[in-house]
Motif scaffolding. Structure first.
Motif, PDB file in Angstrom:
ATOM      1  N   PHE A 124       0.902  -1.242   0.016  1.00 52.72           N
ATOM      2  CA  PHE A 124      -0.076  -0.033   0.157  1.00 52.72           C
ATOM      3  C   PHE A 124       0.820   1.148  -0.042  1.00 52.72           C
ATOM      4  CE2 PHE A 124      -2.119   3.384   2.358  1.00 52.72           C
ATOM      5  CZ  PHE A 124      -3.386   3.525   1.552  1.00 52.72           C
ATOM      6  N   ASN A 125       0.819   2.297  -0.947  1.00 51.02           N
ATOM      7  CA  ASN A 125       1.465   3.268  -1.070  1.00 51.02           C
ATOM      8  C   ASN A 125       0.461   4.539  -0.709  1.00 51.02           C
ATOM      9  OD1 ASN A 125       4.147   2.308  -1.763  1.00 51.02           O
ATOM     10  ND2 ASN A 125       3.147   1.445  -3.263  1.00 51.02           N
ATOM     11  N   TYR A 126       1.002   5.652  -0.373  1.00 46.48           N
ATOM     12  CA  TYR A 126       0.228   6.791  -0.047  1.00 46.48           C
ATOM     13  C   TYR A 126       1.070   8.213  -0.506  1.00 46.48           C
ATOM     14  CZ  TYR A 126      -1.800  10.794   2.230  1.00 46.48           C
ATOM     15  OH  TYR A 126      -2.453  12.154   2.760  1.00 46.48           O
ATOM     16  N   SER A 127       0.247   9.165  -1.093  1.00 47.00           N
ATOM     17  CA  SER A 127       1.232  10.319  -1.279  1.00 47.00           C
ATOM     18  C   SER A 127       0.487  11.431  -0.942  1.00 47.00           C
ATOM     19  CB  SER A 127       1.632  10.265  -2.974  1.00 47.00           C
ATOM     20  OG  SER A 127       2.195  11.528  -3.153  1.00 47.00           O
ATOM     21  N   PRO A 128       0.731  12.404  -0.219  1.00 50.45           N
ATOM     22  CA  PRO A 128      -0.087  13.446   0.425  1.00 50.45           C
ATOM     23  C   PRO A 128      -0.479  14.511  -0.816  1.00 50.45           C
ATOM     24  CG  PRO A 128       2.225  13.695   1.243  1.00 50.45           C
ATOM     25  CD  PRO A 128       2.019  12.343   0.737  1.00 50.45           C
ATOM     26  N   ASN A 129       0.463  14.314  -1.757  1.00 52.17           N
ATOM     27  CA  ASN A 129       0.282  15.477  -2.894  1.00 52.17           C
ATOM     28  C   ASN A 129       0.767  14.679  -4.183  1.00 52.17           C
ATOM     29  OD1 ASN A 129      -0.169  17.339  -4.448  1.00 52.17           O
ATOM     30  ND2 ASN A 129       1.723  18.900  -3.665  1.00 52.17           N
ATOM     31  N   PHE A 130      -0.025  13.851  -4.735  1.00 53.23           N
ATOM     32  CA  PHE A 130       0.548  13.099  -5.791  1.00 53.23           C
ATOM     33  C   PHE A 130       1.224  13.714  -7.037  1.00 53.23           C
ATOM     34  CE2 PHE A 130      -0.333  10.952  -9.702  1.00 53.23           C
ATOM     35  CZ  PHE A 130       0.338   9.501  -9.386  1.00 53.23           C
ATOM     36  N   PHE A 131       0.442  14.873  -7.431  1.00 46.47           N
ATOM     37  CA  PHE A 131       1.122  15.667  -8.507  1.00 46.47           C
ATOM     38  C   PHE A 131       0.470  17.063  -8.545  1.00 46.47           C
ATOM     39  CE2 PHE A 131       1.308  16.916 -13.023  1.00 46.47           C
ATOM     40  CZ  PHE A 131       2.674  17.089 -13.223  1.00 46.47           C
ATOM     41  N   GLY A 132       1.198  18.070  -8.575  1.00 45.72           N
ATOM     42  CA  GLY A 132       0.804  19.411  -8.782  1.00 45.72           C
ATOM     43  C   GLY A 132      -0.337  19.581  -8.287  1.00 45.72           C
ATOM     44  N   ARG A 133      -0.744  19.520  -6.854  1.00 43.84           N
ATOM     45  CA  ARG A 133      -1.996  19.717  -6.067  1.00 43.84           C
ATOM     46  C   ARG A 133      -2.903  18.948  -6.504  1.00 43.84           C
ATOM     47  NH1 ARG A 133      -1.706  26.089  -4.614  1.00 43.84           N
ATOM     48  NH2 ARG A 133       0.565  26.069  -4.201  1.00 43.84           N
ATOM     49  N   SER A 134      -2.725  17.841  -6.878  1.00 45.90           N
ATOM     50  CA  SER A 134      -3.885  16.892  -7.356  1.00 45.90           C
ATOM     51  C   SER A 134      -4.725  16.160  -6.142  1.00 45.90           C
ATOM     52  CB  SER A 134      -3.337  15.755  -8.353  1.00 45.90           C
ATOM     53  OG  SER A 134      -2.325  14.775  -7.564  1.00 45.90           O
ATOM     54  N   GLY A 135      -3.842  16.300  -4.958  1.00 44.65           N
ATOM     55  CA  GLY A 135      -4.503  15.918  -3.755  1.00 44.65           C
ATOM     56  C   GLY A 135      -3.836  14.462  -3.556  1.00 44.65           C
ATOM     57  N   ASP A 136      -4.461  13.774  -2.593  1.00 43.13           N
ATOM     58  CA  ASP A 136      -4.029  12.348  -1.959  1.00 43.13           C
ATOM     59  C   ASP A 136      -3.914  11.292  -3.137  1.00 43.13           C
ATOM     60  OD1 ASP A 136      -4.004  13.594   0.468  1.00 43.13           O
ATOM     61  OD2 ASP A 136      -5.560  12.683   1.253  1.00 43.13           O
ATOM     62  N   GLY A 137      -2.964  10.439  -3.389  1.00 46.62           N
ATOM     63  CA  GLY A 137      -2.709   9.466  -4.092  1.00 46.62           C
ATOM     64  C   GLY A 137      -2.787   8.296  -3.234  1.00 46.62           C
ATOM     65  N   PHE A 138      -3.348   7.338  -3.867  1.00 44.86           N
ATOM     66  CA  PHE A 138      -3.321   6.044  -3.254  1.00 44.86           C
ATOM     67  C   PHE A 138      -3.081   4.768  -4.139  1.00 44.86           C
ATOM     68  CE2 PHE A 138      -6.338   8.565  -1.166  1.00 44.86           C
ATOM     69  CZ  PHE A 138      -6.020   8.643   0.218  1.00 44.86           C
ATOM     70  N   TYR A 139      -2.188   3.877  -3.777  1.00 38.94           N
ATOM     71  CA  TYR A 139      -2.049   2.646  -4.597  1.00 38.94           C
ATOM     72  C   TYR A 139      -2.104   1.459  -3.713  1.00 38.94           C
ATOM     73  CZ  TYR A 139       0.506  -0.705  -7.710  1.00 38.94           C
ATOM     74  OH  TYR A 139       0.812  -1.719  -8.449  1.00 38.94           O
ATOM     75  N   VAL A 140      -2.484   0.595  -4.259  1.00 40.74           N
ATOM     76  CA  VAL A 140      -2.550  -0.887  -3.579  1.00 40.74           C
ATOM     77  C   VAL A 140      -2.341  -2.037  -4.619  1.00 40.74           C
ATOM     78  CG1 VAL A 140      -5.127  -1.315  -3.727  1.00 40.74           C
ATOM     79  CG2 VAL A 140      -3.917  -2.186  -1.850  1.00 40.74           C
ATOM     80  N   GLU A 141      -1.568  -3.085  -4.051  1.00 44.26           N
ATOM     81  CA  GLU A 141      -1.211  -4.064  -5.025  1.00 44.26           C
ATOM     82  C   GLU A 141      -0.998  -5.476  -3.952  1.00 44.26           C
ATOM     83  OE1 GLU A 141       2.727  -5.722  -7.346  1.00 44.26           O
ATOM     84  OE2 GLU A 141       2.679  -3.569  -7.234  1.00 44.26           O
TER      85      GLU A 141
END
Length: 76
Positions: free
Chosen positions: A12-29
């Motif tokens: 599980f990966n989390y990014s508080p600012n995925f890209f250019g203020r796009s908001g939270d990003g989440f990835y699960v595998e």
């Protein structure tokens, strides 16, 4: 986690600012590897990514998968 000939994995990966203020990003595998005869390994993976403000950036959520068979090759 390994059970006999099966190896299970998860991430599980989390990014508080995925890209250019796009908001939270989440990835699960998740996935599994199975040991086969003659040094072969069968593998399967399934992943999903989603981003908080997708419509603003044109990056839709996506689901991906992978299925394969591999074998280590010895050089020399």
């Amino acid at each position: 986690y390994t059970i006999d000939i099966v190896k299970l994995m998860g991430a599980f990966n989390y990014s508080p600012n995925f890209f250019g203020r796009s908001g939270d990003g989440f990835y699960v595998e998740g996935g599994a590897d199975v040991t086969l005869p003659y040094g072969f390994t069968a593998s399967a993976r399934l992943g999903h990514q989603w981003i908080e403000r997708n419509p603003l950036f044109g990056t839709p959520d996506y689901l991906w998968y992978s299925i394969g068979v591999s074998r280590e090759i010895y050089a020399g």
